[in-house]
Design a protein around this motif. Structure first.
Motif, PDB file in Angstrom:
ATOM      1  N   UNK A 145       3.152   7.522   8.835  1.00 38.18           N
ATOM      2  CA  UNK A 145       2.085   7.348   7.860  1.00 38.18           C
ATOM      3  C   UNK A 145       2.687   7.179   6.461  1.00 38.18           C
ATOM      4  N   UNK A 147       1.702   8.223   3.651  1.00 37.71           N
ATOM      5  CA  UNK A 147       1.691   9.474   2.876  1.00 37.71           C
ATOM      6  C   UNK A 147       2.933  10.293   3.220  1.00 37.71           C
ATOM      7  N   UNK A 171       3.441   6.885  -4.150  1.00 34.39           N
ATOM      8  CA  UNK A 171       2.677   6.241  -3.067  1.00 34.39           C
ATOM      9  C   UNK A 171       2.516   4.743  -3.307  1.00 34.39           C
ATOM     10  N   UNK A 172       2.297   4.362  -4.568  1.00 32.96           N
ATOM     11  CA  UNK A 172       2.071   2.951  -4.877  1.00 32.96           C
ATOM     12  C   UNK A 172       3.351   2.161  -5.117  1.00 32.96           C
ATOM     13  N   UNK A 173       4.495   2.834  -5.023  1.00 32.11           N
ATOM     14  CA  UNK A 173       5.771   2.134  -5.221  1.00 32.11           C
ATOM     15  C   UNK A 173       6.356   1.815  -3.857  1.00 32.11           C
ATOM     16  N   UNK A 192       1.959   0.757   1.542  1.00 27.90           N
ATOM     17  CA  UNK A 192       0.701   1.478   1.562  1.00 27.90           C
ATOM     18  C   UNK A 192      -0.078   1.064   2.814  1.00 27.90           C
ATOM     19  N   UNK A 193      -1.041   1.893   3.174  1.00 28.45           N
ATOM     20  CA  UNK A 193      -1.885   1.561   4.317  1.00 28.45           C
ATOM     21  C   UNK A 193      -2.602   0.237   4.065  1.00 28.45           C
ATOM     22  N   UNK A 194      -3.064   0.034   2.834  1.00 26.15           N
ATOM     23  CA  UNK A 194      -3.726  -1.215   2.490  1.00 26.15           C
ATOM     24  C   UNK A 194      -2.823  -2.411   2.708  1.00 26.15           C
ATOM     25  N   UNK A 197      -2.470  -3.238   6.428  1.00 23.77           N
ATOM     26  CA  UNK A 197      -3.691  -3.873   6.951  1.00 23.77           C
ATOM     27  C   UNK A 197      -3.843  -5.291   6.428  1.00 23.77           C
ATOM     28  N   UNK A 198      -3.568  -5.495   5.140  1.00 24.03           N
ATOM     29  CA  UNK A 198      -3.730  -6.836   4.572  1.00 24.03           C
ATOM     30  C   UNK A 198      -2.741  -7.830   5.182  1.00 24.03           C
ATOM     31  N   UNK A 201      -4.249  -8.745   8.499  1.00 20.80           N
ATOM     32  CA  UNK A 201      -5.408  -9.627   8.341  1.00 20.80           C
ATOM     33  C   UNK A 201      -4.950 -11.032   7.975  1.00 20.80           C
ATOM     34  N   UNK A 207      -8.795  -6.232  12.502  1.00 22.44           N
ATOM     35  CA  UNK A 207      -8.538  -4.792  12.624  1.00 22.44           C
ATOM     36  C   UNK A 207      -9.640  -4.162  13.469  1.00 22.44           C
ATOM     37  N   UNK A 210      -8.323   2.203  12.996  1.00 16.63           N
ATOM     38  CA  UNK A 210      -7.246   2.766  12.158  1.00 16.63           C
ATOM     39  C   UNK A 210      -7.309   4.283  12.295  1.00 16.63           C
TER      40      UNK A 210
ATOM     41  N   UNK B 210      -8.135  -4.412   2.020  1.00 17.27           N
ATOM     42  CA  UNK B 210      -8.122  -2.987   1.668  1.00 17.27           C
ATOM     43  C   UNK B 210      -7.140  -2.795   0.529  1.00 17.27           C
ATOM     44  N   UNK B 230       0.248   5.001  -9.720  1.00 16.59           N
ATOM     45  CA  UNK B 230       1.323   4.575  -8.818  1.00 16.59           C
ATOM     46  C   UNK B 230       1.889   5.752  -8.036  1.00 16.59           C
TER      47      UNK B 230
END
Lengths: 242, 242
Positions: A145, A147, A171-173, A192-194, A197-198, A201, A207, A210, B210, B230
């Motif tokens: 994951x 996180x 998390x965003x880096x 990231x999870x986003x 997924x992107x 897609x 999807x 999740x 997402x 971030x």
């Protein structure tokens, strides 16, 4: 090219002692949840990316798959996988997931357990998978994951007030993470999870589910320390259709 | 029924001072990212759930929407929304998102900004939205990110070694969260990202994008404190098609 840490002798020796290495799928806490995301295996042509010792590849065949192709970068793991498999419909090939090519429309299901976080260019691999799966086919995989993977220093911390917390930052880096896990300098790639997924897609997948895996009450009763996954998730399971 | 905290005088007074309350969409850092997920507005019938002061409802109409229905539970917010809107094609109605009913196939787009985390039964609302959107229509919304909402005590913590971290716990424990934000006892509902997506998928939506929003380099240059997103995301933006 993905790092081949499983052929590092120290790493391999330590990994081989893991419950999931000794007991296979039944030694993996997230397996019941992942199995619930799989289609019926009867007659399927299956690719297993990062097949390791071949536990899933053999299970898929025993569950009715027509043929299974297990792929891994580690010679150590493939050697043991081949030694423990006596079924001509289960084949193993060496392959680097960052450079993998697969035959077009050759599979009904692509599965991958805890391997894709070692892949640097996931977008490329997802496009390769999409081409290799027949329309209506499925992609089911697990990864660490984000996180769990993100922090600059992953590991539980106890605060002054006694709370045990997961000290999240970064998390965003996205990008390379080097951690000392079983061996020094294990390289993974944080997304990231986003983003994951992107990328799916954009590769053309739809999807379907999740799951930020958490142990069941029964699993916590059997192993109370497993409850820590309720504080911060460790596994991410995703199912998609082509 | 969702808590109507925006009609709490202390909360409303404080919220009214926010940049996004005074400047509208341009005062909301995540607006450019959300706007990028929206379909072209020309001719669309739009529902805006949790419309607040009506900033989005008016923007949608100015961007070409045929008609816009803004819905909010707060009388305070609707009063100001109506006072600031001089356009018969933009209507406002009072509604509780936990009990909302919408006409079948009445909308091409349902939008919601930072409201759905106040909703207890998101599955119900998503089914209502799905029925209300025409085939091929869109759902675009933002919510507080579950990483932001999950902790037993949300708030940055500085560790002994000087690291500023987000002390994550309880991520997998879903449900009611009561926080003191602008007023005491603001009630929100924590759902993991996976749960939100699975509820959407089960309602019939196809997930299109997402976004675990992070500020752009330009936004960080203009407001360096924004960079903390971030380290842990604050907003989650999701686009789906019906």
């Amino acid at each position: 090219m993905a790092q081949n840490i499983y052929d590092d002798p120290q790493f391999f020796t330590a990994y081989s002692q893991f419950r999931r290495s000794l007991q296979g799928l039944d030694g993996a806490a997230e397996w019941p949840a992942l199995r619930a995301l799989l289609p019926p295996m009867r007659g399927l042509r299956v690719a297993d990316l990062g097949c390791g010792f071949g536990w899933f590849s053999r299970w898929a065949r025993e569950a009715g798959a027509a043929e299974v192709l297990g792929i891994d970068v580690s010679e150590n793991m493939l050697t043991r996988a081949r030694a423990e498999t006596a079924d001509a419909a289960v084949r193993y090939e060496r392959g680097d997931l960052d450079a993998l090519d697969l035959r077009e429309a050759a599979f009904d299901l692509v599965h991958s357990s805890l391997a894709l976080h070692y892949v640097e260019d996931l977008g490329r691999l997802l496009k390769t998978m999409h081409r290799a799966i027949v329309p209506g086919g499925a992609l089911v995989f697990s990864i660490e994951h984000p996180i769990y993977m993100a922090p600059s220093q992953p590991g539980w911390t106890t605060l002054e007030d006694g709370r045990k917390v997961w000290p999240l930052d970064d998390y965003g880096r996205e990008g390379r993470r080097s951690t000392d896990w079983l061996a020094k300098g294990v390289v993974k790639y944080h997304r990231t999870l986003g983003t994951t997924l992107n990328l799916m897609i954009r590769a053309g997948f739809r999807v379907a589910h999740v799951e930020e895996w958490a142990p069941s009450p029964e699993q916590i009763a059997a192993a109370p320390e497993a409850a820590e996954a309720l504080d911060r998730p460790i596994f991410l399971l995703i199912a998609a259709t082509r």
